[in-house]
Enzyme design. Structure first.
Site, PDB file in Angstrom:
ATOM      1  N   PHE A  91       0.863  -1.178   0.000  1.00  0.00           N
ATOM      2  CA  PHE A  91       0.000   0.000   0.000  1.00  0.00           C
ATOM      3  C   PHE A  91       0.906   1.236   0.000  1.00  0.00           C
ATOM      4  O   PHE A  91       1.913   1.278   0.710  1.00  0.00           O
ATOM      5  CB  PHE A  91      -0.877  -0.058   1.246  1.00  0.00           C
TER       6      PHE A  91
ATOM      7  N   SER B 110       3.531  -6.524   2.758  1.00  0.00           N
ATOM      8  CA  SER B 110       2.591  -5.748   3.565  1.00  0.00           C
ATOM      9  C   SER B 110       1.160  -6.001   3.075  1.00  0.00           C
ATOM     10  O   SER B 110       0.720  -7.140   3.059  1.00  0.00           O
ATOM     11  CB  SER B 110       2.970  -4.265   3.534  1.00  0.00           C
ATOM     12  N   MET B 111       0.420  -4.974   2.647  1.00  0.00           N
ATOM     13  CA  MET B 111      -0.927  -5.195   2.131  1.00  0.00           C
ATOM     14  C   MET B 111      -0.927  -6.172   0.959  1.00  0.00           C
ATOM     15  O   MET B 111      -1.877  -6.942   0.769  1.00  0.00           O
ATOM     16  CB  MET B 111      -1.547  -3.867   1.694  1.00  0.00           C
TER      17      MET B 111
ATOM     18  N   ASP C 143       9.662  -4.662  13.514  1.00  0.00           N
ATOM     19  CA  ASP C 143       8.643  -4.090  12.633  1.00  0.00           C
ATOM     20  C   ASP C 143       7.608  -3.346  13.472  1.00  0.00           C
ATOM     21  O   ASP C 143       6.817  -3.955  14.186  1.00  0.00           O
ATOM     22  CB  ASP C 143       7.977  -5.205  11.825  1.00  0.00           C
TER      23      ASP C 143
ATOM     24  N   HIS D 130      10.057  -2.695   9.295  1.00  0.00           N
ATOM     25  CA  HIS D 130       9.034  -3.074   8.306  1.00  0.00           C
ATOM     26  C   HIS D 130       9.617  -3.118   6.901  1.00  0.00           C
ATOM     27  O   HIS D 130       9.303  -4.018   6.114  1.00  0.00           O
ATOM     28  CB  HIS D 130       7.869  -2.082   8.373  1.00  0.00           C
TER      29      HIS D 130
END
Length: 280
Positions: free
Chosen positions: A40, A106-107, A230, A259
């Site tokens: 994202f 991630s997303m 993270d 992250h």
């Protein structure tokens, strides 16, 4: 193996989705396909330091810009997980990919899972989930360690008031202490070009996702990578639980990694992805 004498094959173009969105994709190299799904807020460019090493190792690497990101169109709709999964299917089907390794960050990891549960595993041999938002971020009675609603509201407020400031304050924790200021500025510039509508809609989708039931149904071999520093998707809330839910998953924890492991631990991540995509 790609050598100096080997032609470098690149087929950048666009895929049109069922609802008319135009998705930019890049397609480098030949060999076993590895399909990258970005975070994202970031376009497919984020994968540059993974794609080129894997191309040189003999893989075909494909990455696309999510709608509202990068060079894809900004339709102002379609940011639910089902539609985003259908966008992955549009790319996979248009390029007629088979035996692919699907890599979601991630997303993008949640989108990859929804693609597999919605469209099946016929085109995918392996799945890699990198610092993903899975299985569920929101706090609920049966997920008491999740993020409070105020956490989501704070970002949405920052987005409509001063998103550049939010990026400036959060870029270093995202990337970690060893990543250069120039690299961080590159990431910030890409994020600032992302549609604000897409940012807001995607953030709502991320925090409303619950993949606990879906993960238990996936038997595709899965590599899960997460840093133990993270701050965006804490290890114990995300990847540790994801690995426990999946029947054929292996969790690799990067010590000290934030992250943004694709930046801070690029060499380690590339080696792990190469081994995994090779079937090792």
């Amino acid at each position: 193996m790609l050598t100096a004498a080997t032609p470098f094959i690149s087929r950048p173009s666009h895929v049109t989705t069922r609802d008319g969105a135009e998705l930019f994709y890049r397609d480098w190299g030949t060999g076993r396909p590895v399909v990258f799904i970005a975070s994202f807020s970031l376009p497919s460019d984020m994968w540059a330091y993974q794609m080129l090493p894997l191309v040189r190792a003999g893989f075909r690497c494909i990455a696309f810009d999510r709608r509202g990101h990068g060079r894809s169109s900004d339709p102002g709709r379609g940011y639910d997980y089902d539609t985003l999964a259908d966008d992955i299917a549009a790319v996979m089907d248009t390029l007629d990919l088979e035996e692919a390794t699907l890599v979601g960050y991630s997303m993008g990891g949640a989108e990859a899972v929804r693609y597999l549960t919605r469209h099946g595993t016929a085109r995918v041999a392996r799945l890699a989930l990198i610092a993903s938002t899975l299985p569920m971020l929101a706090k609920t009675p049966d997920n008491p360690d999740g993020f409070e609603p105020a956490h989501v509201e704070m970002f949405q407020r920052d987005l409509v008031t001063d998103y550049p400031r939010w990026l400036a304050e959060n870029a270093r924790p995202f990337a970690g202490p060893e990543v250069s200021e120039a690299m961080i500025e590159w990431i910030r510039e890409m994020a600032l070009r992302t549609s604000q509508f897409a940012l807001s809609a995607c953030y709502g989708t991320i925090n409303g996702g619950d993949f606990r039931a879906e993960l238990a149904t996936l038997d595709v071999p899965t590599l899960i990578v997460q840093g133990d520093h993270d701050a965006s998707n804490p290890l114990e809330l995300t990847s540790r639980r994801t690995a426990a839910l999946m029947p054929d998953a292996r969790l690799v924890v990067y010590e000290g990694a934030p992250h943004g492991v694709f930046l801070s631990h690029a060499e380690q991540l590339n080696a792990d992805l190469q081994r995994f995509a090779s079937g090792a």
